[in-house]
Design a protein around this motif. Structure first.
Motif, PDB file in Angstrom:
ATOM      1  N   THR A  85       5.720   8.469  -7.916  1.00  0.00           N
ATOM      2  CA  THR A  85       3.875   8.917  -7.320  1.00  0.00           C
ATOM      3  C   THR A  85       3.743  10.381  -7.030  1.00  0.00           C
ATOM      4  OG1 THR A  85       3.123   6.589  -5.381  1.00  0.00           O
ATOM      5  CG2 THR A  85       2.353   8.607  -5.379  1.00  0.00           C
ATOM      6  N   GLY A 124       3.370  -0.568  -8.034  1.00  0.00           N
ATOM      7  CA  GLY A 124       3.736   0.759  -7.918  1.00  0.00           C
ATOM      8  C   GLY A 124       2.988   0.918  -6.090  1.00  0.00           C
ATOM      9  N   THR A 125       3.474   1.934  -5.823  1.00  0.00           N
ATOM     10  CA  THR A 125       2.825   2.059  -4.928  1.00  0.00           C
ATOM     11  C   THR A 125       0.784   1.894  -5.029  1.00  0.00           C
ATOM     12  OG1 THR A 125       1.683   4.658  -5.202  1.00  0.00           O
ATOM     13  CG2 THR A 125       3.571   4.222  -3.622  1.00  0.00           C
ATOM     14  N   THR A 128      -0.022   4.646  -7.462  1.00  0.00           N
ATOM     15  CA  THR A 128       0.149   4.980  -8.859  1.00  0.00           C
ATOM     16  C   THR A 128      -0.746   3.881 -10.169  1.00  0.00           C
ATOM     17  OG1 THR A 128       2.635   6.229  -8.115  1.00  0.00           O
ATOM     18  CG2 THR A 128       2.229   4.399  -9.986  1.00  0.00           C
ATOM     19  N   HIS A 157       1.751  -2.181  -2.191  1.00  0.00           N
ATOM     20  CA  HIS A 157       1.717  -1.084  -1.410  1.00  0.00           C
ATOM     21  C   HIS A 157       1.718  -1.323  -0.383  1.00  0.00           C
ATOM     22  CE1 HIS A 157      -0.502   2.926  -1.064  1.00  0.00           C
ATOM     23  NE2 HIS A 157      -0.142   2.544   0.746  1.00  0.00           N
ATOM     24  N   ILE A 160       6.117  -1.619   0.086  1.00  0.00           N
ATOM     25  CA  ILE A 160       6.657  -0.219  -0.262  1.00  0.00           C
ATOM     26  C   ILE A 160       6.409   0.550   1.170  1.00  0.00           C
ATOM     27  CG2 ILE A 160       6.500   2.026  -1.242  1.00  0.00           C
ATOM     28  CD1 ILE A 160       5.611   0.220  -4.150  1.00  0.00           C
ATOM     29  N   CYS A 196       8.260   2.534  -9.125  1.00  0.00           N
ATOM     30  CA  CYS A 196       8.204   3.158  -7.494  1.00  0.00           C
ATOM     31  C   CYS A 196       9.319   3.301  -7.190  1.00  0.00           C
ATOM     32  CB  CYS A 196       6.887   2.116  -6.591  1.00  0.00           C
ATOM     33  SG  CYS A 196       8.034   2.605  -4.563  1.00  0.00           S
TER      34      CYS A 196
END
Length: 230
Positions: A85, A124-125, A128, A157, A160, A196
């Motif tokens: 990110t 990913g987040t 991202t 998200h 994470i 991530c």
């Protein structure tokens, strides 16, 4: 051997993996008692996460740029941002230093293309997956990037930040992410980028998924060793 500068702490859980993977790869290549030359700047992730949430990327860029300059001052010959990110501020970091910043998305795209894949899913987040800084960088390498639907993006998200960054790895989340991968595969993804660094704590690229999983921490670590030993 060149000195590798690690800009870490985002989160420290994955930064520890960077340190382990880089040293293990150096030992594998050089043998004996060899280990990597590394300097590390580890930030307080709570501060970074707050800047992310507020959208103050300029301040986040200044924070990381300051730390990167300290790495260079400590002898780093190249710098890695140990997070996907935070490559949103990669230009600010590179502008602050006179040594190369080894961009994670470039190294990942090279690995995907080397596998003969051009259409990938990206996990990913939310930053991202939903913003263009990472997807567009991959696209410059000729990759078509698919992201999960809104509900799946929210779940990735959440996992994470609420679990993996806190060191929690849950079986239920593992099953949920395998299902998300399968939905991306059904949409045409030929492989999945674990975009991530914490996702590699949850998913095993050697055992999970119905398509190849590209582990960005491993890829970035190997690229760092390539550069350090070149």
């Amino acid at each position: 051997m060149k000195c590798i500068g690690l800009l870490g702490g985002m989160s420290w859980e994955s930064t520890a993996e960077y340190y382990r993977l880089i040293n293990r790869e150096v030992a594998r290549r050089l043998g004996g008692l060899h280990s990597a030359r590394i300097v590390l700047a580890s930030v307080d992730f709570a501060e970074v996460a707050a800047l992310q949430a507020s959208g103050d990327w300029d301040a986040a860029g200044r924070l990381l740029a300051t730390q990167a300059a300290r790495l260079e001052g400590a002898g780093a010959d190249l710098v890695l941002i140990c997070a996907n990110t935070m490559h949103k501020v990669a230009d600010a970091v590179q502008d602050a230093i006179g040594v190369p910043l080894l961009h994670l998305a470039d190294a990942t795209a090279d690995a995907v293309r080397a596998a003969g894949i051009t259409r990938v899913g990206l996990l990913g987040t939310a930053y991202t997956m939903e913003q263009d800084f990472y997807r567009d960088r991959l696209a410059t390498h000729g990759l078509e990037v698919l992201v999960p639907d809104a509900d799946d993006r929210a779940e990735v998200h959440r996992t994470i930040y609420d679990e993996l960054c806190r060191g929690e790895v849950l079986d239920e989340s593992h099953r949920t992410h395998l299902a998300i991968i399968e939905r991306l595969r059904a949409r045409g993804a030929e492989g999945i980028i674990l975009g991530c660094t914490e996702l590699e704590l949850l998913l095993d690229p050697d055992a999970d998924g119905s398509v190849p999983l590209f582990a960005t921490t491993r890829i970035h670590a190997r690229a760092a060793v390539d550069a350090a030993l070149a």
